[in-house]
Write a protein that holds these residues in place. Structure first.
Motif, mmCIF file in Angstrom:
data_model
loop_
_atom_site.group_PDB
_atom_site.id
_atom_site.type_symbol
_atom_site.label_atom_id
_atom_site.label_comp_id
_atom_site.label_asym_id
_atom_site.label_seq_id
_atom_site.Cartn_x
_atom_site.Cartn_y
_atom_site.Cartn_z
ATOM 1 N N THR A 88 29.407 46.786 36.345
ATOM 2 C CA THR A 88 29.428 48.237 36.505
ATOM 3 C C THR A 88 28.502 48.908 35.492
ATOM 4 O O THR A 88 27.761 49.842 35.829
ATOM 5 C CB THR A 88 30.877 48.739 36.368
ATOM 6 N N ASP A 123 33.802 48.970 44.370
ATOM 7 C CA ASP A 123 34.979 48.446 43.665
ATOM 8 C C ASP A 123 36.094 49.484 43.764
ATOM 9 O O ASP A 123 35.891 50.638 43.367
ATOM 10 C CB ASP A 123 34.618 48.170 42.194
ATOM 11 N N ASP A 176 27.551 48.233 43.515
ATOM 12 C CA ASP A 176 28.437 47.673 42.488
ATOM 13 C C ASP A 176 29.635 47.031 43.174
ATOM 14 O O ASP A 176 30.364 47.697 43.904
ATOM 15 C CB ASP A 176 28.906 48.779 41.532
#
Ligand code: ADP
Ligand code: MG
Length: 261
Positions: A16, A39, A127
């Motif tokens: 991240t 995520d 991500d």
């Protein structure tokens, strides 16, 4: 548009942090950049200053085909950087689309939806969650290449072969042109002999796949998300920010070489 997926099924390796700061650095040099937060924890969204209450449309809505990427993309404090935020709804997505045809292509289809041409992003970074689940598979199926952060610690290489096997499987089945963009070593601590050995070992094992740039462990980098800012905005001069700026230029250089090849 180049789509780069940031993946490693291990948590806490710097995915991240790399997504946020690489995206910021790319935007800072004028590349129109989109970060897609896949995520459920939503740390990339939070780190870019997007309040949980403001995430009206999210990557979940994109995956269940309720919103387009352009509808879900939100502006950030960084000019030329947008984010498709995530919410905890993503936790249920696997069950919701498990039986659906083309479930691994939801993100890819969304990125190639007409209308995306108007948005015209130079770079899309994705991500991933710390898992090789359907979300990560969607991100791999949608990508031109994978970028793997590895933390400079004893078990750095553990799990890498499983990750690379998954990349291979995705290449064989879903996305034949998927490449390995590179491996970035993160959280390097120069005072630690072990870290230097890890860098050596990873370079010996993975060769040219490893970027020259190593991201140092830097407290400013870890503080920045609590201010809802990329480290590069929070403290552009700190060693961590400078490293991410170098990584961005290295990535652009590699892109040029790939295009030329
Ligand atoms: P992942 O997304 O792989 O789970 P994160 O990017 O969230 O990993 O990083 C895990 C933790 O390590 C976070 O608390 C983050 O702030 C911290 N961290 C990441 N990179 C650095 C760095 N270069 N220096 C110091 N702390 C870092
Ligand atoms: Mg993360």
């Amino acid at each position: 548009m180049r789509v780069i997926t940031i993946a490693n099924q291990k948590g806490g390796v710097g995915k991240t942090t790399t997504a946020i700061n690489l995206a910021t650095a790319l935007a800072a040099i004028g590349k129109r950049t989109l970060l897609i937060d896949l995520d459920p924890q939503g740390n990339a969204s939070t780190g870019l200053g997007i309040d949980k209450d403001d995430r009206a449309t999210s990557s979940y809505d994109v995956l269940v085909e309720r919103a387009s990427i352009t509808q879900a993309a939100m502006a950030t404090a960084v000019p030329d950087l947008s984010v498709v935020p995530s919410t905890l709804d993503l936790l249920g997505v696997e069950m919701e689309i498990a039986g659906a045809g083309g479930r691994a292509y939801r993100l890819r289809d969304a990125l190639h939806f007409h209308g995306m041409e108007d948005a015209a992003f130079d770079f899309v970074l994705i991500d991933c969650p710390p898992s090789l689940n359907l979300l990560t598979i969607n991100a791999m199926a949608a990508a031109d290449a994978i970028l793997v952060p590895l933390q400079c610690e004893f078990f750095a290489l553990e799990g890498l072969s499983q990750l690379l096997e998954t990349v291979e499987q995705v290449r064989d089945t879903l996305n034949p042109t998927l490449g390995l963009h590179g491996i970035v070593l993160t959280m390097y601590d120069g005072r630690n002999n072990l870290a230097a050995q890890v860098v050596k070992d990873v370079r010996a094992y993975m060769g040219r796949h490893v970027y020259e740039t190593v991201i140092p462990r830097n407290v400013r980098v870890s503080e920045a998300p609590s201010f809802g800012k990329p480290a590069i905005l929070y403290d552009m001069k700190c060693t961590g920010s400078q490293a991410y700026i170098r990584l961005a230029s290295e990535i652009i250089q590699r892109e040029r070489e790939q295009v030329a090849a």
